[in-house]
Design an enzyme around this catalytic site. Structure first.
Site, PDB file in Angstrom:
ATOM      1  N   SER A   1      14.418  -3.427 -11.692  1.00  0.00           N
ATOM      2  CA  SER A   1      14.726  -3.452 -10.259  1.00  0.00           C
ATOM      3  C   SER A   1      16.205  -3.658  -9.991  1.00  0.00           C
ATOM      4  O   SER A   1      16.732  -3.209  -8.983  1.00  0.00           O
ATOM      5  CB  SER A   1      13.901  -4.537  -9.574  1.00  0.00           C
ATOM      6  OG  SER A   1      14.088  -5.763 -10.224  1.00  0.00           O
TER       7      SER A   1
ATOM      8  N   TYR B   1      14.341  -2.837  -2.612  1.00  0.00           N
ATOM      9  CA  TYR B   1      13.410  -3.073  -3.703  1.00  0.00           C
ATOM     10  C   TYR B   1      12.122  -2.257  -3.663  1.00  0.00           C
ATOM     11  O   TYR B   1      11.644  -1.794  -4.696  1.00  0.00           O
ATOM     12  CB  TYR B   1      13.041  -4.568  -3.713  1.00  0.00           C
ATOM     13  CG  TYR B   1      11.843  -4.911  -4.564  1.00  0.00           C
ATOM     14  CD1 TYR B   1      11.957  -5.034  -5.938  1.00  0.00           C
ATOM     15  CD2 TYR B   1      10.590  -5.106  -3.976  1.00  0.00           C
ATOM     16  CE1 TYR B   1      10.853  -5.331  -6.722  1.00  0.00           C
ATOM     17  CE2 TYR B   1       9.488  -5.405  -4.752  1.00  0.00           C
ATOM     18  CZ  TYR B   1       9.613  -5.523  -6.122  1.00  0.00           C
ATOM     19  OH  TYR B   1       8.531  -5.811  -6.882  1.00  0.00           O
TER      20      TYR B   1
ATOM     21  N   CYS C   1       0.775  -1.223   0.000  1.00  0.00           N
ATOM     22  CA  CYS C   1       0.000   0.000   0.000  1.00  0.00           C
ATOM     23  C   CYS C   1       0.820   1.294   0.000  1.00  0.00           C
ATOM     24  O   CYS C   1       1.904   1.365   0.561  1.00  0.00           O
ATOM     25  CB  CYS C   1      -0.967   0.060   1.176  1.00  0.00           C
ATOM     26  SG  CYS C   1      -1.960  -1.420   1.340  1.00  0.00           S
TER      27      CYS C   1
ATOM     28  N   ASP D   1      20.315  -8.884  -9.972  1.00  0.00           N
ATOM     29  CA  ASP D   1      18.901  -8.714  -9.611  1.00  0.00           C
ATOM     30  C   ASP D   1      18.843  -8.335  -8.135  1.00  0.00           C
ATOM     31  O   ASP D   1      19.819  -8.501  -7.407  1.00  0.00           O
ATOM     32  CB  ASP D   1      18.125 -10.009  -9.879  1.00  0.00           C
ATOM     33  CG  ASP D   1      16.631  -9.752 -10.101  1.00  0.00           C
ATOM     34  OD1 ASP D   1      16.164  -8.632  -9.825  1.00  0.00           O
ATOM     35  OD2 ASP D   1      15.939 -10.689 -10.537  1.00  0.00           O
ATOM     36  N   ASP D   2      17.679  -7.821  -7.692  1.00  0.00           N
ATOM     37  CA  ASP D   2      17.594  -7.337  -6.312  1.00  0.00           C
ATOM     38  C   ASP D   2      17.308  -8.434  -5.307  1.00  0.00           C
ATOM     39  O   ASP D   2      17.717  -8.347  -4.150  1.00  0.00           O
ATOM     40  CB  ASP D   2      16.529  -6.235  -6.195  1.00  0.00           C
ATOM     41  CG  ASP D   2      15.177  -6.749  -6.595  1.00  0.00           C
ATOM     42  OD1 ASP D   2      14.428  -7.225  -5.737  1.00  0.00           O
ATOM     43  OD2 ASP D   2      14.868  -6.721  -7.807  1.00  0.00           O
TER      44      ASP D   2
ATOM     45  N   CYS E   1       7.523 -12.112   5.983  1.00  0.00           N
ATOM     46  CA  CYS E   1       7.351 -10.765   6.540  1.00  0.00           C
ATOM     47  C   CYS E   1       5.930 -10.648   7.069  1.00  0.00           C
ATOM     48  O   CYS E   1       4.983 -11.022   6.389  1.00  0.00           O
ATOM     49  CB  CYS E   1       7.577  -9.724   5.444  1.00  0.00           C
ATOM     50  SG  CYS E   1       7.185  -8.042   5.997  1.00  0.00           S
TER      51      CYS E   1
ATOM     52  N   GLY F   1       0.962  -0.560  -4.414  1.00  0.00           N
ATOM     53  CA  GLY F   1      -0.282  -1.318  -4.331  1.00  0.00           C
ATOM     54  C   GLY F   1      -1.086  -1.146  -5.597  1.00  0.00           C
ATOM     55  O   GLY F   1      -1.345  -0.019  -6.006  1.00  0.00           O
TER      56      GLY F   1
ATOM     57  N   ASN G   1      -0.822   1.952   5.334  1.00  0.00           N
ATOM     58  CA  ASN G   1       0.264   1.194   4.711  1.00  0.00           C
ATOM     59  C   ASN G   1       0.948   0.394   5.807  1.00  0.00           C
ATOM     60  O   ASN G   1       1.426   0.975   6.783  1.00  0.00           O
ATOM     61  CB  ASN G   1       1.250   2.151   4.042  1.00  0.00           C
ATOM     62  CG  ASN G   1       2.532   1.461   3.567  1.00  0.00           C
ATOM     63  OD1 ASN G   1       3.570   2.095   3.468  1.00  0.00           O
ATOM     64  ND2 ASN G   1       2.464   0.189   3.270  1.00  0.00           N
ATOM     65  N   GLY G   2       0.992  -0.915   5.623  1.00  0.00           N
ATOM     66  CA  GLY G   2       1.628  -1.772   6.620  1.00  0.00           C
ATOM     67  C   GLY G   2       0.774  -2.993   6.869  1.00  0.00           C
ATOM     68  O   GLY G   2      -0.095  -3.341   6.060  1.00  0.00           O
TER      69      GLY G   2
ATOM     70  N   CYS H   1      13.273 -10.732   7.364  1.00  0.00           N
ATOM     71  CA  CYS H   1      13.098 -11.724   6.309  1.00  0.00           C
ATOM     72  C   CYS H   1      14.429 -12.362   5.914  1.00  0.00           C
ATOM     73  O   CYS H   1      14.455 -13.416   5.286  1.00  0.00           O
ATOM     74  CB  CYS H   1      12.403 -11.119   5.092  1.00  0.00           C
ATOM     75  SG  CYS H   1      13.071  -9.533   4.593  1.00  0.00           S
TER      76      CYS H   1
ATOM     77  N   CYS I   1      12.163  -0.778   7.570  1.00  0.00           N
ATOM     78  CA  CYS I   1      12.289  -1.967   6.713  1.00  0.00           C
ATOM     79  C   CYS I   1      13.458  -1.799   5.747  1.00  0.00           C
ATOM     80  O   CYS I   1      13.461  -0.911   4.900  1.00  0.00           O
ATOM     81  CB  CYS I   1      10.991  -2.150   5.930  1.00  0.00           C
ATOM     82  SG  CYS I   1      11.113  -3.356   4.607  1.00  0.00           S
TER      83      CYS I   1
ATOM     84  N   CYS J   1      14.778  -3.151  10.380  1.00  0.00           N
ATOM     85  CA  CYS J   1      14.216  -4.501  10.379  1.00  0.00           C
ATOM     86  C   CYS J   1      14.836  -5.230   9.197  1.00  0.00           C
ATOM     87  O   CYS J   1      14.855  -4.721   8.089  1.00  0.00           O
ATOM     88  CB  CYS J   1      12.694  -4.476  10.224  1.00  0.00           C
ATOM     89  SG  CYS J   1      12.011  -6.155  10.047  1.00  0.00           S
TER      90      CYS J   1
HETATM   91  S1  SF4 Z   1      10.621  -8.675   7.406  1.00  0.00           S
HETATM   92 FE1  SF4 Z   1      11.810  -7.919   5.636  1.00  0.00          FE
HETATM   93  S2  SF4 Z   1      10.292  -6.993   4.258  1.00  0.00           S
HETATM   94 FE2  SF4 Z   1       9.305  -7.243   6.269  1.00  0.00          FE
HETATM   95  S3  SF4 Z   1       9.593  -5.288   7.308  1.00  0.00           S
HETATM   96 FE3  SF4 Z   1      11.303  -6.597   7.921  1.00  0.00          FE
HETATM   97  S4  SF4 Z   1      12.940  -6.191   6.418  1.00  0.00           S
HETATM   98 FE4  SF4 Z   1      11.039  -5.372   5.596  1.00  0.00          FE
END
Ligand code: SF4
Length: 516
Positions: free
Chosen positions: A316, A275, A23, A378-379, A415, A50, A124-125, A469, A269, A466
């Site tokens: 990307s 990306y 989003c 690639d990313d 995630c 989104g 968004n989130g 992932c 994030c 964060c």
């Molecule tokens: S888990 Fe990965 S994609 Fe999700 S918020 Fe954390 S860093 Fe971002």
């Protein structure tokens, strides 16, 4: 890829699902301006975040109107619909669904009547205590607070809207949205960058971790909030600052008021830098494009290759490929041409066309590729299907060798904060070594950037990002798996229909949604 161009959010095989964004939000308070059109162009710049549905709510000071529908921003709105949305405050939203199915009822902004008027909200989130919030909404409704809606939304966002709409003080006096927000927001857990409004005030709030971006901008005659700075650029707003993690901002004719509803614990994030965000966006003071180029440079230092040409998976992978070429001294070139107009389409490809696979989106430049030892940058890799098809296509086009380099580490964990990668079992890096993945892709070699290399490229301190992932270290406690999941509320609502369980589906009773 440079986003905001109305394309699918990743270079995918038709029908394949890659990392999906969660989003884009846009809000504007600007008397005398065409706020619906400003929101339209703001959302247009945020389309990459989104692509399932879009909506704009506008207040003229006495009434809020919402127009929303499934599809891209440019498919949902036209001159007539925008012309009918008149007022001085607007909130806009472009949705990718994370909690709640992709249906009209779940399109945003969400809308609720309040005792004082109404509220419209875009988010968004993704929230991680949806089940708990649903209980709060049910308790609120049982106490007779909160006006109801006949619109059966099943997303996490509508629960927050319901809570903001139905708060009372200890004596039972209904609270205004501005009074309710500092009470409700501390109870909300997960990632949220929200813009909302009542008839007279625009609000913006960001979760204490600041997982998703949210920025404040200034127009000559007003204020703007948006998911990314690139959306401020497109409407001619100057960037003032970020909405801080844990901050609530209110804007009206008396100016801008700010308050903290929670202590800031920044954990932005990192995948926004890899990306998600547009390259022309700045997050926490760092430009996304420059971060990606630096990721490519570090990748070249960490994982060199003996090759003749560096190419990107457009678009990307382009900034990282440029960085890789710069640092390695290997020339950079275009080896693949992307069809810019393959976007979200409601026309499903037939089986015959589907078999064309990746060629619907990418076509090799044979004259450039033939006989060359290639580095393909690639990313990220999610399931690996796209990269496997890409390697095969490059070999068929005459590449002598194909060395795949990825500007983010292996994605091994899901995630819960607004990005829908895939289930853990579907992630190719979950269970396979890098060498095994390279073999599975058919590449001559495969290497990923290190987690530290990626983080250093952002220039943001590691403990303020964060990266769950990649390393599984989530920035907050998560509930049991059965209390997470996209269709949690649909499941509970259906349990309600069967007479089992309790839930928010029966929260009230007035059709508050108005479509012009
Ligand atoms: S888990 Fe990965 S994609 Fe999700 S918020 Fe954390 S860093 Fe971002």
């Amino acid at each position: 890829m440079p986003r905001g161009d109305g394309k699918l959010s990743h270079d995918l095989l038709p029908g394949e699902k890659g990392p999906q964004d969660a989003c884009g939000v846009f809000g504007v308070w600007a008397p005398g301006e065409e706020v619906a059109k400003l929101s339209y162009f703001g959302l247009y710049a945020l389309q990459h975040r989104g692509q399932e549905s879009a909506g704009i709510a506008v207040s003229n000071g006495s009434q809020i109107l919402v127009f929303k529908d499934m599809g891209l921003v440019s498919q949902v709105f036209d001159e007539t619909s925008l012309g009918s949305l008149r007022g001085h405050i607007a909130v806009g939203h472009a949705r990718y669904s994370t909690t709640g199915a992709s249906v009209w009822e779940n399109a945003q902004p969400t809308f609720r009547a309040t005792a004082h008027g109404s509220i419209a909200l875009g988010h968004n989130g993704n929230l991680v205590n949806t089940a708990q919030l649903a209980e709060l909404v049910a308790a609120q409704a049982a106490a007779g607070n909160g006006r109801a809606t006949q619109v059966a939304a099943t997303n996490d966002t509508d629960l927050v809207t319901a809570l903001l709409a139905g708060q009372t003080d200890d004596d039972g006096r209904p609270l205004t949205v501005e009074e309710a927000a500092p009470r409700v927001l501390p109870k909300v857990r997960g990632a949220f960058s929200m813009v909302f409004m009542d008839e007279n005030t625009l609000y913006a709030a960001r979760d204490p971790q600041g997982i998703r971006p949210l920025v404040l901008g200034r127009l000559e005659r007003g204020w703007v909030v948006a998911s990314e700075t690139s959306a401020l650029d497109i409407v001619g707003a100057s960037v003032i600052r970020e909405i801080e993690p844990g901050e609530l901002v209110a804007i009206d004719e008396n100016g801008l008021r700010t308050q903290r509803f929670a202590e800031a614990k920044p954990r932005g994030c990192v995948f926004e830098y890899v990306y998600l965000a547009r390259p022309d966006t700045d997050i926490a003071g760092r430009n996304v494009y420059l971060s990606r180029v630096e990721m490519g440079r570090k990748l070249a230092a960490e994982a060199p290759a003996d090759a003749d040409l560096v190419i990107a998976t457009p678009e990307s992978g382009t900034p990282a490929a440029i960085g890789y070429a710069e640092a390695s001294g290997i020339p950079y070139g275009s080896g693949l041409v992307k069809n810019s107009y393959v976007g979200r389409t409601f026309i499903q490809p037939s089986q015959t066309i589907r078999q064309l696979g990746i060629r619907l989106k990418l076509n090799p430049l044979r004259e450039v590729i033939r006989g060359k030892r290639l580095v393909v940058v690639d990313d990220s890799i999610v399931r690996g299907n796209t990269q496997r098809a890409l390697v095969r296509m490059l070999r068929e086009a005459g590449a002598a060798e194909v060395h795949v380099r990825i500007s983010s580490p292996p994605i091994k964990w899901p995630c819960f904060f607004g990005i829908d990668f895939a289930t853990r079992a579907e992630l190719i890096a979950n269970g396979l070594s890098t060498e095994e993945i390279g073999t599975s892709l058919g590449a001559d070699s495969l290497a990923y950037i290190s987690t530290d290399g990626m983080i250093e490229a952002t220039t943001i301190p590691k403990d303020q990002l964060c990266r769950a992932c990649f390393d599984g270290e989530y920035p907050m406690e998560l509930p049991e798996p059965e209390l997470l999941g996209k269709h949690l509320l649909e499941a509970e609502a259906s349990a309600d229909a069967d007479g089992v369980g309790t839930l928010a589906s029966g929260v009230g009773a007035a059709d508050a949604l108005k479509r012009p």
